[in-house]
Enzyme design. Structure first.
Site, PDB file in Angstrom:
ATOM      1  N   ASP A 147      -2.521  -4.331  -9.030  1.00 20.62           N
ATOM      2  CA  ASP A 147      -1.204  -3.716  -8.897  1.00 20.62           C
ATOM      3  C   ASP A 147      -0.238  -4.371  -9.882  1.00 20.62           C
ATOM      4  OD1 ASP A 147       1.215  -2.560  -7.607  1.00 20.62           O
ATOM      5  OD2 ASP A 147      -0.175  -2.038  -6.013  1.00 20.62           O
ATOM      6  N   HIS A 220       6.131  -3.285  -6.221  1.00 18.15           N
ATOM      7  CA  HIS A 220       5.033  -2.465  -5.702  1.00 18.15           C
ATOM      8  C   HIS A 220       3.822  -3.309  -5.284  1.00 18.15           C
ATOM      9  CE1 HIS A 220       1.841   0.654  -5.945  1.00 18.15           C
ATOM     10  NE2 HIS A 220       2.808   1.524  -5.729  1.00 18.15           N
ATOM     11  N   SER A 550       0.387   5.111  -2.198  1.00 21.47           N
ATOM     12  CA  SER A 550       0.306   3.693  -2.568  1.00 21.47           C
ATOM     13  C   SER A 550       0.434   2.800  -1.351  1.00 21.47           C
ATOM     14  CB  SER A 550       1.460   3.333  -3.513  1.00 21.47           C
ATOM     15  OG  SER A 550       1.147   3.655  -4.826  1.00 21.47           O
TER      16      SER A 550
END
Ligand SMILES: *[C@@H]1O[C@H](CO)[C@@H](O)[C@H](O)[C@H]1NC(C)=O
Ligand SMILES: *[C@@H]1O[C@H](CO)[C@@H](O)[C@H](O)[C@H]1NC(C)=O
Ligand SMILES: *[C@@H]1O[C@H](CO)[C@@H](O)[C@H](O)[C@H]1NC(C)=O
Ligand SMILES: *[C@@H]1O[C@H](CO)[C@@H](O)[C@H](O)[C@H]1NC(C)=O
Ligand SMILES: *[C@@H]1O[C@H](CO)[C@@H](O)[C@H](O)[C@H]1NC(C)=O
Length: 773
Positions: A147, A220, A550
């Site tokens: 990520d 994220h 996600s």
């Protein structure tokens, strides 16, 4: 090459490519280079080379005197990546020992109450603490997250109470900008970064913008890794919203961060390098909330990496994509990947809009600042206070300050980010925003940490507000936050954005595999960016609430880690099967899980096998196990040559004379495409018949299982042979065949059924999705 010929060639390339870099030194223009991934056939290395790097370098120098090896790959494929011109890549492809030269693909990110919602909180004897080992084997499992990196100082990475790092772990804590070896601990056991592909494509990293290290400047990666395996943190919230204990799905598991995504995107050569390392480092689960275009398995970097990971016993969990609700929007479709769609929790963040006419509408918001709830303000529609053509969208600079100052502005969704619209309204002097869903977004509401008082409204409410704004002479409104609401029903519902089947690559394999929470999820965040991720957002938070597949992917990654801890002997396919066949598709009252995009019951093309139910997954009774050979047989059924199989799997495998069938891949769900009568001989009124064979493995107590079919459609007759299977010992295997006899239906028809095997105690349930093309 002669100069004249060269010029002609270059002129031609000029017309074709239109995109050049200037090589100052040589003073000549060359076609723009790009990164290629070169897959080499290890067995064909000439004997005059002593190692592979030497061979790679020598092959490369034959086609280019300037290209350097970016990465060499050793595990998920044998080969390297480098920058080449299209012409150089074609020359390289001709050399001996080269299996493929594939242009790198750019990928993108598929941007807590979830433990309670999933039944993972509580401390009585039927609670997960009793079912899943709390420590010991639970802390042996390592989740690798590819990520944007990690923010290691968060409490979610506190390692108190965790024993030593599993001795088999071979990973590293790579140092770099704002990150040193002390950044890792017994929770965050590894952190690496992969930037060579990114820098080759985008130029050197601007270190005042992002850290050239595993540190997460985006948020994220911190969110996904803490969702999968964050340590419990009491008193977590975003501006008081969703307050409570935040914890990952597998709070005892270890995290290894592999930073492959940068502010400018995620590049295939970096992703492949990270997967290559993760396999060798010794992760048990790979979590990738990343996706790209659907491509054949031999071209798809994520699929190629996932195959070798799977064959090393690693479960690879990927996001389905946020391209819903369009059909055939599903990505990451390889059968050896667990593909996760998104549903809602039973939690929402209401915000109320009260109009001057007394009417009140409920929307959502995560605005946590000073309230304007007691102030009635003039209301305007952005489309009417803007100088630009699509002024309704509140694009940057589009609003006329003199018409907006001091008012609440109605902005339509779409065009730019939802939070960005708030910035545009504020910059024009607006005091509040109503974010209006249009036809495309329907009633789906996604809450954002807006920088000004706001409420996102579904289409119906938004239309009513617009009607009022255009009919009243002095329209006014107030916006008030309603805090956090729990036990919202119905829940879950399938998120509109969650990508949907059918599977465009192999319609006989149902995708997504299942859904998990992915809407308004609270988890850890970076300190390098505000909760909206916008440059202008200077707020800093330890937890943020965001949505996307996600977010659903790492839920399943964490749950897979729990199952791995509980059943270390289970293969990735067995874990996936357990998660799928125990998932649910209805609410307690028996109604089917809703699709928020339509308000109608959802289907297996939306939810796959259903919504994950971790407690049930721990004791599935039977599993559909799938071996590496089974997947290779699946590629044989797709008529892959030995060369293509090698590119897709990094294995030498020759399909035997045996009859391979895509329908016989031992998958825990069924997708059955039929051709319409018009596209076959036989004409109207004829029927089609197809058989699928499956093998069940007993992972529970001995028992006799009976098959039953629930079908919502009379158009397909379904029969199971044999209809009863008796299992004696552990790991005993039994096969069965399902026959589908379908009437001819118009092209575009879809219908569904479920097949369930039950011994009275366990329910081993598979969805069946029929489609007529
Ligand atoms: C025990 O935990 C389970 C699962 O969390 C829950 O459904 C049940 O109501 C709890 N029972 C008691 C007595 O608290
Ligand atoms: C790096 O980013 C900073 C901040 O945006 C900018 O001022 C600077 O010009 C950038 N440097 C380069 C080399 O692009
Ligand atoms: C709004 O008004 C109510 C009632 O007068 C009051 O209790 C409340 O504190 C006010 N809220 C704000 C944000 O000013
Ligand atoms: C926008 O302006 C037009 C033209 O003045 C008017 O007819 C319409 O009602 C306005 N719409 C809204 C939502 O205010
Ligand atoms: C593979 O080839 C066989 C024989 O030519 C053909 O019948 C079959 O449809 C092909 N399968 C696929 C998936 O293309």
């Amino acid at each position: 090459m002669e100069v004249a010929k060269m010029n002609k060639l270059m002129a031609l390339t000029l017309m074709v490519l239109c995109s050049f870099v200037f090589l100052g030194k040589a003073g000549k223009q060359l076609p723009k280079k790009q990164t290629y991934i070169i897959h080499m056939d290890k067995s064909q290395m000439p004997t005059d080379f002593t190692d592979h790097m030497e061979w790679y370098g020598s092959s490369l120098r034959l086609v280019s005197d300037a290209a350097d090896v970016l990465y060499s790959y050793d595990t998920v494929l044998h080969g390297f990546s480098t920058r080449l011109s299209p012409e150089e890549s074609r020359s390289l492809e001709q050399l001996p020992g080269i299996l493929s030269v594939t242009p790198e693909v750019k990928y993108e990110l598929h941007t807590t109450r979830s433990p309670e919602f999933l039944g993972l909180e509580g401390d009585n004897s039927s609670s997960p603490q009793a079912v899943f080992p709390a420590s010991g084997s639970g802390s042996e499992v390592i989740v690798g997250v590819l990520d944007t990196g990690v923010w290691p100082e968060l409490k979610s990475f506190d390692d108190s109470g965790l024993g030593p790092i599993p001795s088999r772990w071979k990973g590293a804590c790579e140092e770099g900008n704002n990150f040193n070896s002390n950044s890792c601990n017994r929770k965050l056991v590894g952190a690496r970064y992969f930037s060579k592909g990114y820098e080759a494509a985008m130029g050197p990293i601007n270190e005042s913008m992002e850290s050239k290290s595993p540190r997460d400047d985006d948020g994220h990666g911190t969110h996904t890794s803490t969702t999968a395996a964050g340590s419990p943190v009491s008193g977590a919230s975003l501006f008081g919203f969703a307050s409570g204990k935040a914890r990952g799905m597998a709070p005892q598991a270890r995290v290894a961060a592999y930073k492959v995504c940068w502010l400018g995107g995620c590049f295939g050569s970096d992703i492949l390098a990270a997967m290559d390392k993760a396999v060798v480092d010794g992760v048990d689960v790979i979590s990738m909330s990343i996706g790209g275009e659907v491509a054949d398995y031999f071209r798809d970097t994520v699929s190629i990496g996932a195959f070798t990971a799977m064959s090393n016993g690693i479960l690879v969990s990927c996001s389905a994509g946020n391209a819903g609700p369009s059909s055939e929007s599903i990505g990451n479709v390889a059968p050896w990947i667990t593909t996760v769609g998104a549903g809602t929790l039973d939690r929402e963040f209401p915000a109320y809009v009260t109009l001057g006419n007394g009417k009140k509408y409920m929307g959502v918001s995560l605005y946590g600042g000073k309230s304007i709830s007691n102030t009635s303000l003039p209301l305007v529609f952005a489309g009417n206070v803007s100088g630009s053509l699509s002024g309704d969208l509140c694009m940057t600079g589009s609003l006329t300050p003199s018409k907006v100052a001091g008012k609440i502005v109605v902005c339509d969704r779409g065009g730019n980010s939802r939070a960005q619209k708030g910035v545009v309204v504020r910059n024009a002097g607006g005091l509040g925003m109503i974010l209006a869903n249009t036809e495309y977004y329907g009633e789906e509401l996604v809450a954002d940490a807006h920088i000004l008082p706001s409420a996102a409204l579904g289409k119906k409410a938004a239309d009513a507000v617009k009607r009022y704004a255009s009919s009243d002479r002095n329209p006014t409104a107030t916006i008030a936050s309603g805090g956090t609401h729990l036990e919202v029903q119905p829940s879950p519902v399938v998120a509109a954005f969650s990508s949907r089947g059918p599977n465009s690559l192999n319609p006989q394999v149902l995708k997504p595999d299942l859904i998990a929470p992915g809407v308004n999820i609270l988890a850890g965040w970076t300190e390098a960016a505000g909760p909206t991720g916008l440059d202008s957002d200077k707020r800093r938070v330890s937890f943020n609430i965001i949505s996307g597949t996600s977010m659903s992917c790492p839920h399943v990654s964490g749950l897979a880690a729990l199952l791995k801890a509980s059943h270390p002997e289970w293969s990735p396919a067995a874990i996936k099967s357990a998660l799928m066949t125990t998932s649910y598709t209805t609410y307690k009252d028996g109604d089917t899980i809703e699709d928020v995009a339509t308000g109608n019951p959802s289907t297996p093309f939306d939810y796959g096998a259903g919504h994950v139910d971790p407690m049930a997954a721990n004791d599935p009774g039977l599993v559909y196990d799938t071996t590496v050979e089974d997947y290779l047989g699946f590629l044989c059924a797709l008529n892959y040559t030995a060369g293509l199989i090698k590119r897709a799997t990094n294995r030498d495998f020759t399909c035997s004379g045996k009859k391979y069938r895509v329908e016989d891949l031992n998958y825990p769900s069924f997708a059955v495409p039929f051709e319409t009568a018009s596209s076959r001989t036989g004409g109207a009124g004829s029927t089609s018949m197809v058989k699928y064979t499956r093998t069940l493995t007993n992972v529970g107590s001995p028992g006799t299982y009976k098959a039953s079919i629930s079908s919502g459609t009379p158009t397909v007759k379904i029969s199971v042979e044999p209809g009863m299977l008796s299992f004696g010992g552990m790991n005993e295997k039994k096969s069965y065949t399902v026959m589908f006899v379908a009437s001819s239906m118009p092209s575009g028809t879809i219908s569904f059924a479920h097949l369930e095997w039950s011994d009275g105690k366990h329910k081993v349930r598979s969805p069946i999705a029929f489609s007529w093309t």
